[in-house]
Design an enzyme around this catalytic site. Structure first.
Site, PDB file in Angstrom:
ATOM      1  N   ASP A 119       0.867  -1.180   0.000  1.00 45.42           N
ATOM      2  CA  ASP A 119       0.000   0.000   0.000  1.00 45.42           C
ATOM      3  C   ASP A 119       0.902   1.229   0.000  1.00 45.42           C
ATOM      4  O   ASP A 119       1.898   1.269   0.738  1.00 45.42           O
ATOM      5  CB  ASP A 119      -0.892  -0.003   1.250  1.00 45.42           C
ATOM      6  CG  ASP A 119      -1.774   1.238   1.357  1.00 45.42           C
ATOM      7  OD1 ASP A 119      -2.693   1.378   0.531  1.00 45.42           O
ATOM      8  OD2 ASP A 119      -1.544   2.063   2.270  1.00 45.42           O
ATOM      9  N   ASP A 121       1.132   5.289   0.631  1.00 43.54           N
ATOM     10  CA  ASP A 121       0.469   6.458   1.231  1.00 43.54           C
ATOM     11  C   ASP A 121       1.379   7.671   1.038  1.00 43.54           C
ATOM     12  O   ASP A 121       2.040   8.126   1.965  1.00 43.54           O
ATOM     13  CB  ASP A 121       0.184   6.200   2.711  1.00 43.54           C
ATOM     14  CG  ASP A 121      -0.593   7.328   3.366  1.00 43.54           C
ATOM     15  OD1 ASP A 121      -1.010   8.268   2.663  1.00 43.54           O
ATOM     16  OD2 ASP A 121      -0.792   7.268   4.600  1.00 43.54           O
ATOM     17  N   GLU A 123       1.900  11.375   0.702  1.00 45.19           N
ATOM     18  CA  GLU A 123       1.213  12.615   1.084  1.00 45.19           C
ATOM     19  C   GLU A 123       2.153  13.807   0.868  1.00 45.19           C
ATOM     20  O   GLU A 123       2.831  14.219   1.781  1.00 45.19           O
ATOM     21  CB  GLU A 123       0.758  12.526   2.539  1.00 45.19           C
ATOM     22  CG  GLU A 123      -0.177  11.340   2.796  1.00 45.19           C
ATOM     23  CD  GLU A 123      -0.734  11.289   4.208  1.00 45.19           C
ATOM     24  OE1 GLU A 123      -0.826  12.354   4.874  1.00 45.19           O
ATOM     25  OE2 GLU A 123      -1.084  10.200   4.665  1.00 45.19           O
ATOM     26  N   TYR A 198     -11.163  11.993   5.766  1.00 40.52           N
ATOM     27  CA  TYR A 198     -11.068  12.562   7.114  1.00 40.52           C
ATOM     28  C   TYR A 198      -9.974  13.614   7.081  1.00 40.52           C
ATOM     29  O   TYR A 198      -9.326  13.816   6.045  1.00 40.52           O
ATOM     30  CB  TYR A 198     -10.792  11.482   8.171  1.00 40.52           C
ATOM     31  CG  TYR A 198      -9.798  10.407   7.779  1.00 40.52           C
ATOM     32  CD1 TYR A 198      -8.437  10.677   7.681  1.00 40.52           C
ATOM     33  CD2 TYR A 198     -10.225   9.117   7.502  1.00 40.52           C
ATOM     34  CE1 TYR A 198      -7.528   9.701   7.324  1.00 40.52           C
ATOM     35  CE2 TYR A 198      -9.326   8.123   7.134  1.00 40.52           C
ATOM     36  CZ  TYR A 198      -7.977   8.417   7.054  1.00 40.52           C
ATOM     37  OH  TYR A 198      -7.069   7.453   6.697  1.00 40.52           O
TER      38      TYR A 198
END
Length: 357
Positions: A119, A121, A123, A198
């Site tokens: 995965d 992620d 950012e 979120y």
């Protein structure tokens, strides 16, 4: 859908934190209620996927693998990056050679520890995340090419082991993310796209409002919400069955200047302590905080009428509504950050009950 063919059961992806360097307690994880565990996080160093806390990380991989005795279908993934460890993505995947090295080292961790996939992620590609992060315009194309390299490396491992491996990504929920990526091209290499629906509100001295709302709480079409995020990624070319909606297992809070509008969509004075949902439910709600429900946003919030503290979070009701949205729109499922924020399993229990009723 062809007659007689059942819709796939939605995935339930838990981000489980190992970044603090702690050894996990596998018995504390209700693994029967999960389809995936994304182990957060693996770092990047010198262009390579790198275990920052190698001793505890490798112990945790072994412990997590024991959970397959209780749930043989469980997928255990390494999640690379996160808010604090995304600064080296742009450099690592800048060239074809760099992408090959990064992909090989990421998949080598999967190989060595008998895991089920990767995965990512990041950012964020093309835009700043944490202060000091490296980003460049070329990230837009290199984001796609990174997944191409990872998929090729996972395919090589599949040929070696005969086992299938998954590739997923966590994505920011705003327009900035789809504008700085090629999601229509990237998705062809991906099994799931996990929308971080979120942290829509994070500024401690900004406007206090919902941080994980299903719909907008105002009439503004630009207001962030999970529904808007889903529509952005659908419009960007991601098939609905690959989209996974994020649920926050924690709350965010602000101190307000007064009790006007109970703090909702008002200018805050400063940030305050929110915390995990178990804390919110078992502690704050017995300490003078009053729960309110925003019918437009389909989201709860707490307000302390004396201390003027506003808290935004997901609860059982908003979680059920998100799960209903996922089923109605035939999305891939839900994910949440993070498991340790709700150790009593209030929200995971809600998810499991809804998807199995």
């Amino acid at each position: 859908m062809p007659a007689g063919k059942k819709r796939p059961v939605p995935v339930v992806i838990a981000y489980v934190g190992g970044f603090r360097g702690q050894v996990l307690d596998p018995q504390a994880i209700a693994v029967e209620k999960l389809t995936h565990i994304n182990y957060a996080f693996v770092d990047i160093k010198n262009g390579r996927a790198w275990l920052t806390n190698e001793k505890t990380d490798t112990t945790n991989f072994r412990l997590l693998n024991t959970l397959k005795q209780r749930n043989p279908a469980l997928k255990i993934m390494i999640s690379i990056g996160g808010w604090a460890w995304s600064e080296n993505f742009s450099d690592a995947v800048l060239t074809e050679e760099g992408r090959s090295l990064f992909a090989f080292t990421a998949v080598d961790i999967v190989r060595k520890h008998q895991l089920d996939g990767v995965d990512i992620d990041w950012e964020y590609p093309g835009v700043p995340g944490e202060e000091g992060n490296i980003y460049r315009p070329e990230d837009k194309q290199n984001y796609t090419l990174m997944f191409k390299a990872l998929r090729a490396s996972l395919d090589s491992l599949e040929a070696e082991t005969g086992k299938q491996y998954q590739l997923t990504t966590a994505v920011g929920g705003g327009k900035y993310f789809v504008e700085h990526t090629e999601m229509d091209k990237a998705q062809q290499y991906l099994d799931y796209v996990n929308i971080m629906s979120y942290d829509y509100k994070t500024n401690p001295t900004g406007i206090a409002g919902h941080h994980t709302n299903l719909y907008g709480s105002t009439k503004s079409e630009e207001e962030s919400s999970a529904d808007r995020s889903v529509k952005l990624f659908l419009a960007a070319g991601v098939p609905p069955e690959k989209l996974v909606m994020g649920i926050a297992f924690y709350g965010r809070a602000w101190t307000m200047p007064d009790a006007k509008a109970r703090g909702l969509n008002r200018q805050a004075l400063k940030g305050a302590r929110g915390g995990g949902f178990t804390r919110l439910k078992d502690s704050l709600m017995t300490q003078g905080y009053v729960r309110h429900w925003d019918r437009r946003a389909k989201a709860p919030y707490l307000f302390h009428p004396q201390q003027y503290i506003f808290v935004t979070y997901d609860d059982e009701r908003s979680t059920r509504l998100k799960c209903r949205y996922v089923k109605k729109h035939r999305l891939g499922g839900v994910m949440f950050w993070e498991y340790a924020s709700d150790p009593k399993g209030y929200l995971l229990g809600t998810i499991h009950q809804f998807f199995n009723q």
